[in-house]
Scaffold this active site. Structure first.
Site, short mmCIF file in Angstrom:
data_model
loop_
_atom_site.label_atom_id
_atom_site.label_comp_id
_atom_site.label_asym_id
_atom_site.label_seq_id
_atom_site.Cartn_x
_atom_site.Cartn_y
_atom_site.Cartn_z
N LYS A 107 0.80 -1.21 0.00
CA LYS A 107 0.00 0.00 0.00
C LYS A 107 0.84 1.27 0.00
O LYS A 107 0.30 2.36 -0.14
CB LYS A 107 -0.97 -0.02 1.17
CG LYS A 107 -1.95 -1.18 1.03
CD LYS A 107 -3.17 -1.01 1.85
CE LYS A 107 -4.16 -2.12 1.61
NZ LYS A 107 -3.73 -3.40 2.20
C1 LIG Z 1 -4.43 -4.52 1.79
C2 LIG Z 1 -3.69 -5.79 1.71
C3 LIG Z 1 -4.13 -6.85 0.91
C4 LIG Z 1 -5.42 -6.79 0.14
O1 LIG Z 1 -5.41 -5.82 -0.88
P1 LIG Z 1 -6.79 -5.27 -1.48
O2 LIG Z 1 -6.38 -4.25 -2.47
O3 LIG Z 1 -7.55 -4.70 -0.33
O4 LIG Z 1 -7.49 -6.44 -2.08
C5 LIG Z 1 -3.35 -7.99 0.81
N1 LIG Z 1 -2.21 -8.11 1.52
C6 LIG Z 1 -1.76 -7.13 2.31
C7 LIG Z 1 -0.49 -7.34 3.07
C8 LIG Z 1 -2.46 -5.93 2.44
O5 LIG Z 1 -2.01 -4.96 3.23
#
Ligand SMILES: *Cc1c(COP(=O)(O)O)cnc(C)c1O
Length: 433
Positions: A107
């Site tokens: 993210k």
């Molecule tokens: C947010 C997250 C996900 C899921 O991603 P989405 O875009 O919400 O489907 C998977 N793995 C990790 C480590 C995350 O932080």
């Protein structure tokens, strides 16, 4: 470029408005009115470009009409000052490591990119802006990190009490300054609901300028398409051939939806694997054609504990709500905590590769689905050290070394405000702060 709402009941808006508002006034998600394709020439040379150069080309397709080229270039190169390499795990299976940014989860790209873009649009803006963000673990830190000490912006991170890992919690509760952590006595879905209700509340919106930094925001969500182009380039660069399959550990489905955008832009992807934990709402949709959101359950892959995945509305929109078309590009898998642990252990012992619980779901789904002649890439969405307790409970004490970037957070003291799941409590807090 204009952005329309997935609910189709309000007029289109500019990028600036879409980014500042986050969510459309009819509660829909914003979508760009066009998806521009790359020509063959771009793909012929993509393997000679760096992650940053590729990202800039993709960013221009999305945002080039609305942000001057030099500014967009600076924005991309400054926010993406880290790599996302491909690592071979076995046979035709590769890990796309998305955890080399400042908070060590995927993210970072969206969080930092969106912070910078919002900063650009708010230049000269006189009022204080309040960024609301619900987190299942990693969004909070990426967004907080992106906005930390930015003048004129206050960030409120809503997170589910007791449902994020220690390190995740430390990453957004120890910063202070313009970052406030709200510890909600509920689940991620409650946090997400509170944020959405805040945007729909007239009194609150009259009193405060609110925006959201969840993957509902286009500035957070679209940049995630960069990863997929980069993965393709790095495979080509290494001379690896075969039909490309991506396996994406998914919760709110922002990451996977960004991958679908990449495909619509011409990236040659054979199919996507939607890899779920026990929160298998999309898995069930793919099997049955029925979409039934429900309360989330806690798993060891907590960043994917989502019972009402926001970005599903965008997937429906991309495929004109056709279950058949969606199934043409996507298959689903889901795994229990037991299966996640089993996979982490097996891959560590046999391949000497340490998976985090989320990446383990992606890996396992890929192994189950990959066919002869295909090349598989799973997205390793977080560094295993972000889940040290879980990883060490599977692989043994002392197996995880805490990277310096994470260790720095652990020495500071947690500060958060406890809160119920009642919207009125949240509203009062925002009005009285
Ligand atoms: C947010 C997250 C996900 C899921 O991603 P989405 O875009 O919400 O489907 C998977 N793995 C990790 C480590 C995350 O932080």
């Amino acid at each position: 470029m204009k952005y329309f709402s997935t609910n189709h009941t309000v007029p289109k808006v500019s990028l600036m408005e879409a980014v500042i508002k986050g969510l459309a006034a009819d509660n829909g998600l914003f979508m760009p009115e066009r998806i521009e394709e790359f020509d063959a020439n771009f793909f012929e040379h993509i393997h000679q470009m760096s992650f940053q150069e590729i990202s800039f080309q993709v960013a221009k397709k999305f945002f080039g009409d609305d942000i001057p080229e030099e500014i967009l270039k600076e924005l991309v190169f400054e926010t993406l000052n880290f790599d996302c390499p491909i690592v071979k795990v076995n046979d035709s299976v590769y890990s796309l490591e998305l955890f080399h940014g400042p908070t060590m989860a995927f993210k970072d790209v969206g969080g930092r990119f969106m912070a910078r873009m919002l900063g650009y649009f708010l230049k000269g803006f006189k009022k204080e802006v309040n960024v609301l963000v619900a987190t299942s673990g990693d969004t909070g830190s990426a967004v907080a990190n992106g906005f930390f000490q930015v003048p004129g912006i206050k960030v409120y991170v809503l997170y589910p009490k007791g449902l994020v890992s220690d390190i995740q919690e430390k990453q957004f509760t120890t910063l202070g300054n313009n970052i406030t952590a709200l510890e909600i006595d509920g689940t991620f879905d409650d946090c997400q609901r509170l944020v959405k209700l805040a945007f729909l509340d007239e009194e609150l919106n009259d009193a405060l300028v609110l925006t959201s930094a969840n993957s509902i925001n286009v500035a957070r969500f679209l940049p995630q398409a960069f990863y997929y182009f980069n993965a393709y380039a790095r495979l080509r660069e290494a001379g690896i051939k075969g039909d490309l399959v991506f396996s994406v550990p998914s919760g709110n489905f922002g990451n996977l939806t960004a991958g679908l955008f990449a495909k619509f832009m011409g990236l040659p992807v054979k199919r996507f694997i939607a890899a779920n934990n026990s929160n298998d709402i999309v898995y069930n949709y793919l099997q049955t054609g029925k979409y039934k959101p429900r309360a989330s359950v806690a798993t060891i892959a907590n960043a994917m504990d989502v019972g009402a995945p926001s970005n599903f509305a965008r997937i429906l929109e991309l495929y004109s709500k056709s279950h058949q078309s969606i199934c043409g590009d996507m298959v689903g898998y889901r795994y229990s905590d037991g299966e996640i642990r089993e996979t982490m252990k097996q891959v560590f012992e046999q391949e000497k590769y340490m998976l985090d619980p989320h990446g383990a779901i992606g890996y396992r789904a890929l192994k189950a689905d990959l066919k002869e002649g295909e090349v598989g890439v799973f997205l390793e969405t977080a560094h295993p050290a972000k889940f040290t307790e879980t990883v060490e409970s599977v692989l043994g004490n002392g197996t995880v070394t805490l990277p310096e970037k994470l260790a720095a957070f652990m020495t500071s003291e947690k500060k958060s405000v406890g809160m119920s799941t009642e919207f009125d409590d949240f509203k009062k807090f925002l009005l009285n702060k």
